[in-house]
Design an enzyme around this catalytic site. Structure first.
Site, short mmCIF file in Angstrom:
data_model
loop_
_atom_site.label_atom_id
_atom_site.label_comp_id
_atom_site.label_asym_id
_atom_site.label_seq_id
_atom_site.Cartn_x
_atom_site.Cartn_y
_atom_site.Cartn_z
N HIS A 132 51.26 38.00 37.11
CA HIS A 132 51.62 39.32 37.61
C HIS A 132 53.13 39.50 37.79
O HIS A 132 53.61 40.63 37.90
CB HIS A 132 50.87 39.63 38.92
CG HIS A 132 51.43 38.95 40.13
ND1 HIS A 132 50.88 37.81 40.68
CD2 HIS A 132 52.50 39.24 40.92
CE1 HIS A 132 51.57 37.45 41.74
NE2 HIS A 132 52.56 38.30 41.91
N ASP A 163 45.96 34.29 36.81
CA ASP A 163 47.29 34.71 37.26
C ASP A 163 48.33 33.65 36.97
O ASP A 163 49.15 33.30 37.83
CB ASP A 163 47.27 35.07 38.75
CG ASP A 163 48.49 35.91 39.15
OD1 ASP A 163 49.18 36.40 38.25
OD2 ASP A 163 48.73 36.05 40.36
N GLY A 237 58.26 38.01 46.31
CA GLY A 237 59.36 37.30 45.66
C GLY A 237 59.10 35.81 45.58
O GLY A 237 59.67 35.11 44.75
N ASN A 238 58.22 35.29 46.46
CA ASN A 238 57.81 33.88 46.40
C ASN A 238 56.83 33.63 45.25
O ASN A 238 56.64 32.48 44.83
CB ASN A 238 57.12 33.44 47.69
CG ASN A 238 58.10 32.95 48.74
OD1 ASN A 238 58.32 33.61 49.74
ND2 ASN A 238 58.71 31.80 48.50
N SER A 239 56.16 34.67 44.80
CA SER A 239 55.12 34.51 43.79
C SER A 239 55.64 33.76 42.57
O SER A 239 56.68 34.11 41.99
CB SER A 239 54.59 35.87 43.34
OG SER A 239 53.82 36.47 44.35
N GLY A 292 27.96 39.43 28.64
CA GLY A 292 27.95 40.88 28.69
C GLY A 292 26.83 41.47 29.50
O GLY A 292 26.15 42.41 29.05
N VAL A 293 26.63 40.95 30.72
CA VAL A 293 25.57 41.48 31.58
C VAL A 293 26.10 41.64 33.01
O VAL A 293 27.07 41.01 33.40
CB VAL A 293 24.34 40.55 31.62
CG1 VAL A 293 23.66 40.49 30.27
CG2 VAL A 293 24.72 39.16 32.11
N ILE A 295 24.70 41.15 36.80
CA ILE A 295 23.59 40.41 37.39
C ILE A 295 23.54 40.60 38.90
O ILE A 295 24.56 40.84 39.54
CB ILE A 295 23.68 38.91 37.06
CG1 ILE A 295 25.08 38.36 37.38
CG2 ILE A 295 23.32 38.64 35.62
CD1 ILE A 295 25.25 36.88 37.10
#
Length: 383
Positions: A132, A163, A237-239, A292-293, A295
């Site tokens: 991100h 991420d 900013g730490n990310s 593709g379900v 549940i």
């Protein structure tokens, strides 16, 4: 009773001295570990030994770790150029009529900047950060500690779900780098250090402990399944910066902040990073299998409404059109009882099976539909 005042004063002084000495020795017994306590050592060495006994993490250990690792921590600046922003005059009907379909000459492109952290993981310039931090960036600049001018970075690989992002910078010299540690060996309560650029403040250092492990956390539209929790201060900013143990190994990538609480920060475990790092560098992405379900775990009430005799398994609340499940013939309302002959207790079991599979794998589902059971084979595709 002692009538002589000078003698009485002397006796009182001796008693006070004995009481004080007893108090000091008692304090030593309280602070020194019992197995390491030595009365002779305590009498001759004083409080210095007490301090070393109760404070194995000396002030120099954190400082030394920071000195050793800080050169490999980088500041990341991102620049994103979007469409032309609207000129205030262009919103006026008179000016729109005057200019027609032409945009006013003084309209300017909208440029936005972002800031984050990262760290170098190889001497030839591979850098780890959060996805991100660099998402949608048109230009990525990386600032090293000993250089005023930034280096332009290229995105080698990125994964939105985890991420994570791997960048590459070029330098004429070998670069300092950090080692990824084993977060499985990290215990709750161990000391950790976070280094990053919160609010653009270069190389800010904070320290704390590991508060918990394996935290699932929802941050906006991202669902993190397995994060380290720490009370080391982590701010915007730490990310992307490293979470280090006292040996200087990276045990996590700082990634999320609980803005509504104090002393709660999160980091992606190092072992999660290591499991996909080679794939990100070689392929630029992480391939994930997909059925593709949608549940839902069965419960007694739902089982009764569906006319089922048991609440074991998971029901398909939806099937994505054109997905592998759709192509295999699965339908909304189907109940999955087993996959590859392994019983399914709830929706989480299905998710675990898919995550452990590979793109192209064939899985066989035992399905209950309209009171009867049948096997359906699904070929998993790339998500």
């Amino acid at each position: 009773m002692i009538r002589d005042k000078s003698l009485r004063t002397t006796v009182i002084g001796i008693l006070a001295a004995l009481v004080l000495e007893a108090a000091l020795l008692g304090g030593l017994f309280l602070y020194l570990p019992r197995e390491n306590f030595n009365p002779a050592m305590a009498a001759t060495s004083g409080t210095q030994n007490v301090k070393s006994a109760v404070a194995p993490v000396g002030t120099d250990i954190i400082a030394d770790t920071v000195t050793k690792t800080s050169p490999a921590v980088v500041k990341i600046e991102t620049i994103q150029k979007s469409t032309y922003r609207n000129d205030p005059f262009f919103n006026d009907p008179f000016f729109r009529e005057f200019f027609g379909s032409q945009r006013p000459y003084n309209a300017q492109p909208d440029v936005s900047q972002g800031m984050g952290s990262g760290f170098i993981i190889s001497e030839d310039g591979y850098v780890l950060t959060n996805e991100h931090v660099i998402s949608s960036a048109d230009q990525i600049n990386v600032y090293l500690t000993d250089q005023e001018k930034p280096l332009t970075a290229k995105v080698i690989g990125a994964d939105e779900e985890l991420d994570l992002a791997v960048l590459k910078i070029s330098s004429d010299e070998k670069l300092p780098y950090l080692q990824l540690g084993n977060d499985d060996d990290t215990l709750v309560g161990e000391w950790v250090i976070a280094i990053g650029n919160p609010y653009g403040l270069d190389h800010t250092v904070t320290a704390g402990v590991i508060s918990a492990k394996g935290r699932p956390v929802q941050v906006e539209d991202r669902q993190y399944k397995n994060l380290l929790q720490t009370d080391a201060s982590i701010n915007p900013g730490n990310s992307g910066g490293p979470l280090l143990n006292l040996e200087g190994e990276v045990i996590g990538i700082n990634t999320a902040v609980n803005a509504s609480a104090q002393g709660i920060g999160f980091a992606i475990p190092a072992n999660t990073v290591k499991s996909v790092l080679e794939t990100l560098i070689e392929n630029g992405k992480v391939s994930r299998p997909w059925m593709g379900v949608y549940i839902q775990t069965l419960n007694d009430d739902l089982a009764r409404r569906l006319g089922l005799q048991s609440s074991q398994g998971a029901v398909l609340s939806g099937v994505v059109a054109g997905s592998p499940a759709d192509k295999a013939g699965l339908k909304q309302g189907d109940v999955i009882l087993a996959i590859n002959k392994e019983k399914i207790a709830d929706a989480g079991d299905i998710t675990n099976v898919i995550e452990k599979s590979k793109v192209g794998d064939k899985i066989t589902l035992l399905v209950e539909r309209d009171g009867s059971q049948k096997n359906i084979t699904v070929t998993l595709a790339e998500k």
